[in-house]
Every structure is written in structure tokens, then in C-alpha cells.
Design an enzyme around this catalytic site. Structure first.
Site, PDB file in Angstrom:
ATOM      1  N   SER A   1      33.483  20.721  69.523  1.00  0.00           N
ATOM      2  CA  SER A   1      32.440  19.415  70.099  1.00  0.00           C
ATOM      3  C   SER A   1      31.913  18.492  68.923  1.00  0.00           C
ATOM      4  O   SER A   1      32.872  18.245  67.980  1.00  0.00           O
ATOM      5  CB  SER A   1      31.582  20.187  70.780  1.00  0.00           C
ATOM      6  OG  SER A   1      30.524  19.250  71.510  1.00  0.00           O
TER       7      SER A   1
ATOM      8  N   HIS B   1      34.988  18.899  73.577  1.00  0.00           N
ATOM      9  CA  HIS B   1      34.141  17.921  74.297  1.00  0.00           C
ATOM     10  C   HIS B   1      34.537  16.456  74.217  1.00  0.00           C
ATOM     11  O   HIS B   1      34.918  15.835  73.146  1.00  0.00           O
ATOM     12  CB  HIS B   1      32.749  18.261  74.226  1.00  0.00           C
ATOM     13  CG  HIS B   1      32.375  19.717  74.383  1.00  0.00           C
ATOM     14  ND1 HIS B   1      31.114  20.141  73.920  1.00  0.00           N
ATOM     15  CD2 HIS B   1      32.938  20.544  75.473  1.00  0.00           C
ATOM     16  CE1 HIS B   1      31.022  21.509  74.543  1.00  0.00           C
ATOM     17  NE2 HIS B   1      32.391  21.490  75.374  1.00  0.00           N
TER      18      HIS B   1
ATOM     19  N   ASP C   1      28.767  26.305  73.950  1.00  0.00           N
ATOM     20  CA  ASP C   1      29.942  26.415  74.761  1.00  0.00           C
ATOM     21  C   ASP C   1      30.893  27.076  73.851  1.00  0.00           C
ATOM     22  O   ASP C   1      30.891  26.725  72.489  1.00  0.00           O
ATOM     23  CB  ASP C   1      30.304  24.997  75.413  1.00  0.00           C
ATOM     24  CG  ASP C   1      31.494  25.298  76.222  1.00  0.00           C
ATOM     25  OD1 ASP C   1      31.787  26.296  76.853  1.00  0.00           O
ATOM     26  OD2 ASP C   1      32.179  24.162  76.601  1.00  0.00           O
TER      27      ASP C   1
END
Lengths: 274, 197
Positions: free
Chosen positions: B18, B45, B138
């Protein structure tokens, strides 16, 4: 989230099929399993067996269950470039040969794409030349779609998409705010008929010039995608258009040769053979 | 040079990343062997509404083309895959991809947990999970699932991350086999690749 045995999922789909004649056998396993896990967590079931018992004995709960399993999360004007292509290319092409157009939203879920379509048609000045049928398997979600009420907090995303779609109005013209919800103007969907319909087991019920079935078949395995595509094909006029999701593909379906790709980026196909 | 406990049993690599992971991913992709044999499946992401550009940006320096798979596409040896914008990327039994537009998880779509957990289910102990820099949690549950199923877990050494929330969350949730900086990850992948004849 608990890991679920495939054998237990099969047991569940068999019971559902036997009791309610809904067939989830050929749903894509990974997303189906994830949704079942979610149901287990959400309603505090200790096991799939406990869920099976509840589903079997409680038709009311079964409706909630179907909703959780089949709900398709979408946005108004998801992929704005797709909607621009509809407005600038696909719909004008249809209007060349048709005085009115028949549109089917197959698996319309909570209706965001139906409202998007009606805004588009309205801004093209042809809303009243259009007959739209929006279908879904799930009664509850269809009711939600028909009601035209959405969460206010989601409108920011929809508005961003609408601006990228380059609509000629403001999206705010189409709804009124009521607390933390919005109410879409019901006039917008005056030519929409909302119907319960099962894409998997339901009949072919009409013929269409344009079918939207975006990000619905991703929940099916390849066998079922094949079968559903045959039904969609049967439901289309020759030279009608089919739109699927941007990362879906028809190339491995048996009847792929009955379509040509009109736009590969936006995944719009045209039926060329009966 | 670090030595790793390697064999040729592994069948796939999944990478999650991310905020702050882009440079690392580019460096990894531009330094892996040209005929790297395992499939690399990346869930990073990214902006939900921007479909184009990201895969191209990654491909520029990558030694292999980066590909956003279609729904139900087969996973092939030696290819590099990237979860497409605004879809969750699942791995299915039979080694195919499946996409979904299900609700956001960890505020994300694609969600790293979904790719990692479904990959762990399919590949069991034959999977290597690598989690890079990131600003949310996440991927932590996905890494735990990989470990629980007998796979190998690697995080980017938190002290070398632009934002270390993500690898740290994984470390706090499950056992991590190796904590490596990006150069070490590249070296690891080279050593891994040499296991395959």
C-alpha cells in the site's frame, strides 16, 4: 473469519436447491465461500450446519440469506468512460435504426446502474423512447432499487463518477436529501419495469436492443457463465449490444463467436449471429 | 548474504502493498531474473476510479510485462499479475482468478486480505506471501492465513518502510519467517528461483 469446508458448502447449496429451488451450485467458489463466512459471522452461527438448519426451517431468514449471498455492490456511473461510450456511440447507433429502444438490466441489484441509465437517456432527450426492464433474483434488493433511496454518504462517489461522465446537469438535480438518505426522483424511472427474475433458472422473457449485465457473471463459475450467456444471447435482437464488466471476458464461452467485440476497453459486444 | 530455508515446493508468490510500496515493487520487478519461474500475484492498494496507467507504470521497468487478469483467467507460471482497479482479486481452486465487486474490506478494493486468504486456501504450504510498506492493517489476516496453512511469510523490514503499519500489523498477528529490506527480498527471490531447474 472461519475457514469453511467445500463439502459443507455443497451440503448447503443442496438444501437450498431442494427447499427453495434456488441454485447456487455453480457460483464461483471463493467469493461464495467468503459470503457464507460473512453470514456466519453476521448472524453468529457456530457452523455451516447451524446455518443450514436455519435456512431450511425459516423462509423469512432465507430471504435475508439470499440478499447477503447475491448482493452486487455497484456505483452510479461506475467506469464513467463506459457511460460516455454509451452516450456517444452505442445509443446513437441504436437510434439510427430504432424509434424506441429496449434495455435490460440483468441482475440490477440495488439499481444504481438503472438510475445512471435513466439520467443518461434523460440528458439525451430520449427517456420516453426507452423501455427498460430491470431484473434481479432478490426481492428485497429489487424493492430497495425501486424505492430509489440511497445513503447520502455514497453520493459523493456517485457525483465524482457523474462529473467524469460529463453529464450535462448536476447529479443533485435528480434527488432530494432526506436525513442521511437521498430520494431519487421517481419520475426518472417512469419507464422502468422492475421484475423478479432468476438469470440462472428463469425463462427467456423478452428481446432487447441493449443488455447490461456488468459484474454479475463474475459470481458464477465458467459452466454457469456459459449457460447464462446463452440465455442472454437468446434475449437479444440480432445486432443488439451486450455490456459486461471491464474485467470480464466472453472469449472462453462456447457461443463467443456469435458476438463481436465493439469496444474491448469497455467490454461492449454486439450479437451478430442467432 | 542471508541464507534462506528454500526448496522447489513453492508454486506461487503473492505480494501485498500500500502507501510507500510503489518504489519497492518497481525495484523488485526490475531485478527479478528474466525467466523467473513462479507466478507473482500482486495486490496493491490503488485509486479505485483510475483503471489505466498503474499497470503501465509498473511495466516500464519490470523485466516481465505486468498483467491485470480477467475474471476466470488461468494462472500461468512465470507471469506477473496485478489486481485490477475497483475489483477484489480472488484465487480459485483449479488455479484461476475470480474477481468480485464485493464491499470494501479494510477500506480497500482490491483488498490484500482477500487475495492472500484465497491464495492460501488454494496453494496451502506452497505459497509465499510478501507484505510491503503500507498505512493500514490490510494483509495482516491474509498473512496469518498463509502461515496457518503452512506457507512462508515475509514482510518488508518495518524499519525500512516508508509507512510500517501494514507489516507491523502482520508481525503482531502471526509468525513471520523473514523480515527483509527490498534488496534482501530481491536476493531471496533470486535464490528461490535457482531452486527450480
Amino acid at each position: 473469519m472461519q475457514e469453511i469446508e467445500i463439502a459443507n458448502l455443497r451440503k448447503l447449496t443442496e438444501v437450498v436447491k431442494a427447499t427453495y429451488n434456488y441454485d447456487f451450485t455453480n457460483y464461483a467458489m471463493s467469493s461464495f465461500k467468503r459470503r457464507i463466512s460473512r453470514v456466519l459471522d453476521l448472524f453468529n452461527f457456530q457452523s455451516v450446519d447451524a446455518l443450514i438448519a436455519k435456512v431450511e426451517s425459516d423462509p423469512k431468514f432465507f430471504e435475508t440469506f439470499v440478499q447477503e449471498i447475491t448482493v452486487n455492490v455497484t456505483e452510479m456511473f461506475r467506469d464513467p468512460s463506459f457511460w460516455r461510450l454509451l452516450r456517444e456511440d452505442i445509443v446513437p447507433n441504436l437510434l439510427l435504426n430504432h424509434s424506441s429502444i429496449n434495455i435490460w438490466h440483468a441482475g440490477c441489484s440495488s439499481g444504481e446502474e438503472v438510475y445512471s441509465m435513466c439520467m443518461l437517456l434523460n440528458e439525451m432527450g430520449i427517456l420516453d423512447k426507452s423501455k427498460i426492464i430491470a431484473t434481479d433474483l432478490d426481492k428485497g434488493i429489487l424493492e430497495k432499487a425501486r424505492s430509489g433511496r440511497y445513503k447520502l454518504k455514497n453520493m459523493e462517489l456517485h457525483e465524482k463518477n457523474y462529473i467524469r461522465f460529463q453529464g450535462t446537469h448536476s447529479i443533485k438535480d435528480y434527488y432530494t436529501i432526506k436525513g442521511d438518505e437521498i430520494q431519487m426522483n421517481p419520475e426518472l424511472v417512469r419507464n422502468v419495469s422492475w421484475r423478479e427474475h432468476d438469470l440462472v433458472n428463469g425463462p427467456v422473457f423478452n428481446k432487447f436492443d441493449l443488455v447490461l449485465c456488468r459484474n454479475v457473471m463474475i459470481y458464477f463459475n465458467q459452466n454457469l457463465q456459459n449457460e447464462v450467456l446463452k440465455k442472454i444471447h437468446e434475449s437479444m435482437f440480432k445486432y443488439g449490444y451486450l455490456a459486461i464488466g471491464s474485467k470480464e471476458s466472453l472469449i472462453w464461452c462456447e457461443i463467443a463467436n456469435k458476438f463481436i467485440v465493439v469496444n474491448n476497453e469497455e467490454k461492449i459486444y454486439k450479437k451478430i449471429k442467432e | 548474504m542471508k541464507k534462506y530455508d528454500l526448496s522447489d515446493k513453492y508454486k506461487a508468490i503473492v505480494i501485498g502493498g500500500s502507501a510507500g510500496s510503489f518504489q519497492g515493487v518497481v525495484k523488485i520487478l526490475s531485478n527479478i531474473p528474466e525467466n523467473f519461474k513462479l507466478p507473482i500475484i500482486m495486490c496493491l492498494h490503488r485509486l479505485k476510479h483510475v483503471r489505466n496507467g498503474f499497470v503501465e507504470a509498473l511495466s516500464i521497468k519490470s523485466v516481465k510485462p505486468v498483467h491485470e487478469p480477467f475474471d476466470k483467467e488461468s494462472i500461468k507460471r512465470g507471469r506477473v499479475y496485478l489486481a485490477p482497479a475497483n475489483y477484489h482479486l480472488h484465487i480459485e481452486l483449479g488455479h484461476t482468478f475470480a474477481l468480485s465487486t464485493d464491499r470494501l474490506e479494510n477500506n480497500s478494493r482490491p483488498a490484500i486480505d482477500i487475495t492472500l486468504e484465497t491464495a492460501a486456501y488454494v496453494y496451502k504450504e506452497k505459497l509465499i506471501g510478501i507484505l510491503l510498506s503500507g498505512a493500514n492493517r490490510d494483509g495482516a489476516k491474509g498473512m496469518k492465513r498463509i502461515k496457518d496453512r503452512g506457507g512462508m511469510t515475509i514482510i518488508q523490514d518495518p524499519s525500512t518502510c516508508m509507512i510500517d503499519t501494514m507489516p507491523t500489523a502482520a508481525k503482531n498477528l502471526t509468525e513471520i519467517d523473514y523480515s527483509l529490506d527490498v534488496d534482501e527480498i530481491i536476493n531471496f527471490l533470486k535464490q528461490l528461483d535457482s531452486q527450480y531447474k
